[in-house]
Scaffold this motif. Structure first.
Motif, PDB file in Angstrom:
ATOM      1  N   GLY A  43       1.116  -1.435  -0.064  1.00 28.51           N
ATOM      2  CA  GLY A  43      -0.186  -0.215   0.165  1.00 28.51           C
ATOM      3  C   GLY A  43       1.131   1.172  -0.064  1.00 28.51           C
ATOM      4  O   GLY A  43       2.334   1.378   0.334  1.00 28.51           O
ATOM      5  N   SER A  44       0.459   2.115  -0.204  1.00 26.87           N
ATOM      6  CA  SER A  44       0.899   3.415  -0.335  1.00 26.87           C
ATOM      7  C   SER A  44      -0.076   4.586  -0.970  1.00 26.87           C
ATOM      8  O   SER A  44      -0.912   4.697  -0.760  1.00 26.87           O
ATOM      9  N   ASP A  45       0.033   5.987   0.217  1.00 26.52           N
ATOM     10  CA  ASP A  45      -0.590   6.676   0.002  1.00 26.52           C
ATOM     11  C   ASP A  45       0.571   8.417   0.056  1.00 26.52           C
ATOM     12  O   ASP A  45       1.688   8.577   0.528  1.00 26.52           O
ATOM     13  N   PRO A  46       0.595   9.152  -0.989  1.00 28.49           N
ATOM     14  CA  PRO A  46      -0.743   8.652  -1.945  1.00 28.49           C
ATOM     15  C   PRO A  46      -0.288   7.364  -3.114  1.00 28.49           C
ATOM     16  O   PRO A  46       0.444   7.038  -3.257  1.00 28.49           O
ATOM     17  N   ALA A  47      -1.190   6.957  -3.304  1.00 29.13           N
ATOM     18  CA  ALA A  47      -1.663   5.974  -3.948  1.00 29.13           C
ATOM     19  C   ALA A  47      -0.894   5.300  -5.491  1.00 29.13           C
ATOM     20  O   ALA A  47      -0.567   6.836  -6.703  1.00 29.13           O
ATOM     21  N   GLN A  48      -0.307   4.035  -5.945  1.00 29.71           N
ATOM     22  CA  GLN A  48       0.013   4.490  -7.411  1.00 29.71           C
ATOM     23  C   GLN A  48      -0.929   5.284  -8.415  1.00 29.71           C
ATOM     24  O   GLN A  48      -1.644   4.734  -8.479  1.00 29.71           O
ATOM     25  N   GLY A  49      -0.195   6.162  -9.417  1.00 31.68           N
ATOM     26  CA  GLY A  49      -0.990   6.677 -10.579  1.00 31.68           C
ATOM     27  C   GLY A  49      -1.840   7.501 -10.104  1.00 31.68           C
ATOM     28  O   GLY A  49      -2.989   8.329 -10.514  1.00 31.68           O
ATOM     29  N   VAL A  50      -2.272   7.706  -9.158  1.00 29.62           N
ATOM     30  CA  VAL A  50      -3.702   8.340  -8.665  1.00 29.62           C
ATOM     31  C   VAL A  50      -2.910  10.191  -8.919  1.00 29.62           C
ATOM     32  O   VAL A  50      -1.816  10.995  -8.768  1.00 29.62           O
ATOM     33  N   VAL A  51      -4.128  11.433  -9.180  1.00 30.25           N
ATOM     34  CA  VAL A  51      -3.978  12.286  -9.186  1.00 30.25           C
ATOM     35  C   VAL A  51      -4.965  13.309  -7.834  1.00 30.25           C
ATOM     36  O   VAL A  51      -5.693  13.094  -7.764  1.00 30.25           O
ATOM     37  N   VAL A  52      -3.764  13.769  -7.271  1.00 36.10           N
ATOM     38  CA  VAL A  52      -4.615  14.207  -6.173  1.00 36.10           C
ATOM     39  C   VAL A  52      -4.682  16.230  -6.325  1.00 36.10           C
ATOM     40  O   VAL A  52      -4.031  16.352  -6.802  1.00 36.10           O
ATOM     41  N   LYS A  53      -5.932  16.497  -5.296  1.00 33.31           N
ATOM     42  CA  LYS A  53      -5.590  18.096  -5.528  1.00 33.31           C
ATOM     43  C   LYS A  53      -5.473  18.448  -4.838  1.00 33.31           C
ATOM     44  O   LYS A  53      -4.154  19.866  -6.012  1.00 33.31           O
ATOM     45  N   GLN A  54      -4.561  18.660  -3.919  1.00 33.06           N
ATOM     46  CA  GLN A  54      -3.725  19.512  -3.050  1.00 33.06           C
ATOM     47  C   GLN A  54      -2.060  18.970  -2.925  1.00 33.06           C
ATOM     48  O   GLN A  54      -2.248  17.073  -2.833  1.00 33.06           O
ATOM     49  N   ALA A  55      -1.492  18.860  -2.786  1.00 35.24           N
ATOM     50  CA  ALA A  55      -0.428  18.344  -1.963  1.00 35.24           C
ATOM     51  C   ALA A  55      -0.490  17.769  -0.879  1.00 35.24           C
ATOM     52  O   ALA A  55      -0.358  18.409   0.156  1.00 35.24           O
ATOM     53  N   PRO A  56      -0.170  16.215  -1.198  1.00 38.93           N
ATOM     54  CA  PRO A  56      -0.069  16.004   0.323  1.00 38.93           C
ATOM     55  C   PRO A  56       1.173  16.415   1.163  1.00 38.93           C
ATOM     56  O   PRO A  56       2.498  16.906   0.894  1.00 38.93           O
ATOM     57  N   SER A  57       1.481  16.206   2.503  1.00 44.97           N
ATOM     58  CA  SER A  57       2.402  16.776   3.382  1.00 44.97           C
ATOM     59  C   SER A  57       3.366  15.067   3.754  1.00 44.97           C
ATOM     60  O   SER A  57       4.848  16.233   3.894  1.00 44.97           O
ATOM     61  N   GLN A  58       3.216  14.597   3.423  1.00 45.90           N
ATOM     62  CA  GLN A  58       3.960  13.393   3.740  1.00 45.90           C
ATOM     63  C   GLN A  58       3.711  12.406   2.569  1.00 45.90           C
ATOM     64  O   GLN A  58       2.828  12.192   2.219  1.00 45.90           O
ATOM     65  N   VAL A  59       4.769  11.359   2.216  1.00 48.09           N
ATOM     66  CA  VAL A  59       4.346  10.176   1.459  1.00 48.09           C
ATOM     67  C   VAL A  59       4.518   9.041   2.950  1.00 48.09           C
ATOM     68  O   VAL A  59       5.503   8.721   2.963  1.00 48.09           O
ATOM     69  N   SER A  60       3.635   8.242   2.303  1.00 48.24           N
ATOM     70  CA  SER A  60       3.753   6.741   3.196  1.00 48.24           C
ATOM     71  C   SER A  60       3.744   5.119   2.733  1.00 48.24           C
ATOM     72  O   SER A  60       3.343   5.432   1.814  1.00 48.24           O
TER      73      SER A  60
END
Length: 671
Positions: A43-60
């Motif tokens: 698993g990952s956050d953000p997920a693989q290939g996803v398009v997010v509207k706002q920049a995440p504060s971290q990657v897990s």
């Protein structure tokens, strides 16, 4: 009369075995690309290939088991290839690791790269992308050297093969001498075999210790002799296992010295009236002393061999995953059974082909080894069944995973080896029958007399030749004397070969043992490859996580949202997949359905399921939801209120027993 099995000079057969060994090693190295990871990214956050509207504060990132990280293990690169992570990766919750990102990240495609070491000592590396706002072009074309690959990966794989081979020859050879043929302690060929096994294992262990740092990090050969990396390796579980193996090898050297020194002392002899020399039976005191020595060597040998086997069990597959407290002792027994069987088989082969005529292999020794090998096979099958269940977990994994396919090949080779061994047992039985007939039939004494007469004639002939050689030597014709010696040796060798090859039982036994050894070499190569391959359970979990991530990032066109999350409570029958359907996945009231399934797709009857919604950006939640049980594996809740749109974290707690439960989560855009 004691029936013996004498050696022969089939050097061509041994050359064939050596070529087979090289071919198997070559096949092993040819297939050794980047080592298959034993911890998978689930698993990952953000997920693989996803398009997010706002920049995440971290990657897990979430892995199937705990992993070891350093400062550069987790990197995030912007579209221009510049790192945007800050600080070092942190352990968030057991198997989830996160790294903070810089603020104010722009739109575009970002690349996440990771390079870690799994709990069972194997390197794991990979990369994926996600986008902020909209996808874009990126200059990131690769992640550099792949951990566990390249020339260093191939050399490390060869070192693993050599270490297994050395362990098998060392332990199996010593067991053969101690338990089956103590007279073989004085045979130079067996001494060289066992000492060669010790040297191979020692050299391979040092080799792996040097390569380990580069193997798990950069993959560059230039880093092999980096003392800083070596210091880091010594602080890891694998480094400690390799160092402990070296210490145990020092004890093994002392054991070998005592073993070959104790049974090579000459026994008292007497000269009979016919001029032949016979060994006198040991006195009661000497016999008791030898039995005590054998008992002490057996205890010490088992302790040292088990310790060496533990150096693998404590650092590899058995040390992680399900039931490590049971798996590690089972793995030790498995390794000892393999070594006793295949190493003893190698020793028997060497004894049959290289033991001198004055120290032939007795039929009783072959029968003792046959019984020892049978016990080893029983232990091998019992422990192998447990290990197969633990690493695969389901029947489809035999054909759907690389680990299962290799395991099927290994099972086939073991079955073939057992079949050939049964033929060897038949030849051994015939030899024993012949020995019994020779002892009970009175006419059986005549060949012995003929043998003594022939031996006397040969001795007289050699004596006469020696005198002739001496005279010619004294006259200065040293070259002619050397030529006569060579001719005499060649004639003796040819005569012995004719006598030995005339016994069809001995000839058949030699051939079947040689065939067993050839199959054993291939089996060892497959086993080594298997230890570097991702277990079937982990591979299936990774596939499930990969398929779910492709469908969980965005909602379908009709507005409904579906999330699939694999889980593992850690208990017996604790694995499955939980799916959440949220309709219409918007602000206000929503209908929620929760489905819990086993890995094979069947409904999973669990006692409790809880759901919580959290909007971390606005510090809202967690908002708990307790769904009602509809039927087996199906839970539902209506009127689930989502107060505002955003990137919501949906956490699901699944309880499979009174004490086993786990919480899994994923983020999704709602509203």
């Amino acid at each position: 009369m004691t029936r013996t099995i004498t050696p022969t000079g089939h050097r061509g057969s041994l050359r064939t075995l050596v070529l087979l060994l090289l071919a198997a090693t070559g096949a092993l190295l040819a297939g050794a690309g980047p080592a298959s990871a034993h911890a998978a990214l689930t698993g990952s956050d953000p997920a693989q290939g996803v398009v997010v509207k706002q920049a995440p504060s971290q990657v897990s990132l979430t892995f199937s088991e705990k992993v070891a990280m350093n400062d550069d293990s987790l990197r995030v690169l912007d579209p221009r290839g510049k790192p945007v992570q800050t600080g070092t990766p942190a352990d968030v919750s057991g198997t989830t690791y996160a790294v903070k990102l810089k603020s104010g990240l722009g739109k575009g495609t970002y690349t996440v790269t990771y390079q870690v070491v799994s709990a069972d000592s194997h390197p794991v590396s990979g990369a994926y992308t996600f986008s902020i706002g909209a996808p874009s072009q990126t200059v990131v074309s690769g992640t550099g050297p792949v951990a566990g690959g390249g020339a260093v990966g191939g050399l490390y794989a060869f070192g693993r093969y050599a270490s297994y081979a050395g362990f098998i020859v060392l332990v199996g050879g010593a067991a053969f001498v101690l338990a089956c043929w103590q007279r073989g302690a004085g045979v130079r060929a067996l001494q060289r075999l066992v000492v060669g096994g010790w040297l191979t294992l020692t050299a391979a262990t040092l080799w792996l210790l040097l390569l380990r740092g580069s193997y798990t990090t950069s993959g560059k050969f230039a880093d092999v002799f980096d003392l800083g990396l070596l210091g880091q390796v010594l602080q890891t579980k694998t480094g400690a296992a390799l160092v402990s193996r070296l210490l145990l090898l020092a004890a093994a050297a002392l054991f070998i010295a005592v073993l070959f020194g104790a049974y090579t002392r000459p026994s008292p002899t007497t000269t009979l009236t016919d001029g032949a020399s016979r060994r006198l039976p040991d006195s009661s005191e000497e016999g008791q002393e030898k039995r005590d020595l054998t008992f002490g060597l057996a205890i010490g040998g088992v302790v040292v061999a088990a310790g060496l086997a533990s150096s693998w069990a404590m650092a590899e597959h058995a040390s992680v995953g399900l039931q490590p407290g049971i798996a590690m002792p089972v793995d030790v027994v498995h390794l000892l059974a393999v070594a006793t069987w295949l190493g003893g088989l190698t020793s028997l082969l060497v004894a049959l082909y290289r033991a001198p005529a004055e120290t032939p292999v007795e039929a009783a020794a072959v029968r003792r080894f046959s019984r020892l090998a049978f016990g080893s096979v029983v232990a091998l099958v019992a422990t192998g069944i447990y290990q197969s269940w633990r690493q695969l977990g389901s029947w489809p994994a035999f054909t759907d995973t690389r680990y299962g396919q290799l395991l099927l090949v290994k099972i086939g080779l073991v079955a073939l080896l057992v079949g050939i061994a049964s033929i060897s047992r038949r030849w051994t039985g015939r030899l024993a029958d012949n020995a019994h007939s020779a002892d009970t039939v009175a006419a059986g004494e005549e060949p012995e007399k003929e043998h003594v007469t022939a031996a006397r004639a040969a001795e007289k002939e050699r004596s006469a030749t020696a005198k002739a050689v001496g005279k010619r030597t004294r006259s200065g014709d040293s070259e002619r004397a050397a030529q006569l010696s060579r001719q005499r040796a060649a004639m003796d060798s040819a005569r012995q070969k004719r006598l030995r090859d005339g016994d069809t039982n001995r000839f058949g036994l030699r051939r079947t043992v040689l065939a067993e050894a050839g199959v054993a070499v291939v089996l060892l190569a497959v086993t080594t490859w298997l230890t570097q391959t991702e277990p079937g359970r982990t591979e299936l979990d990774a596939k499930a996580a990969s398929s779910s991530s492709s469908t969980s990032a965005t909602a379908p066109s009709n507005g409904a949202l579906t999330l699939d999350m694999p889980f593992d409570t850690g208990g017996t029958d604790g694995k499955g997949v939980v799916s959440i359907d949220l309709d219409p996945a918007r602000v206000g009231g929503n209908e929620m359905h929760v489905y819990v399934q086993r890995p094979n797709g069947r409904a999973f009857d669990v006692p409790e399921v809880k759901v919580a919604f959290t909007l971390e950006a606005k510090k809202i939640g967690p908002l708990p939801v307790t769904p009602d049980r509809i039927t087996t594996g199906h839970w539902s809740a209506s009127g689930v209120q989502i107060p505002m749109a955003g990137d919501w974290k949906i956490a699901v707690t699944v309880r499979t027993s009174d004490i086993d439960q786990v919480t899994v989560s994923k983020n999704a855009q709602i509203g």
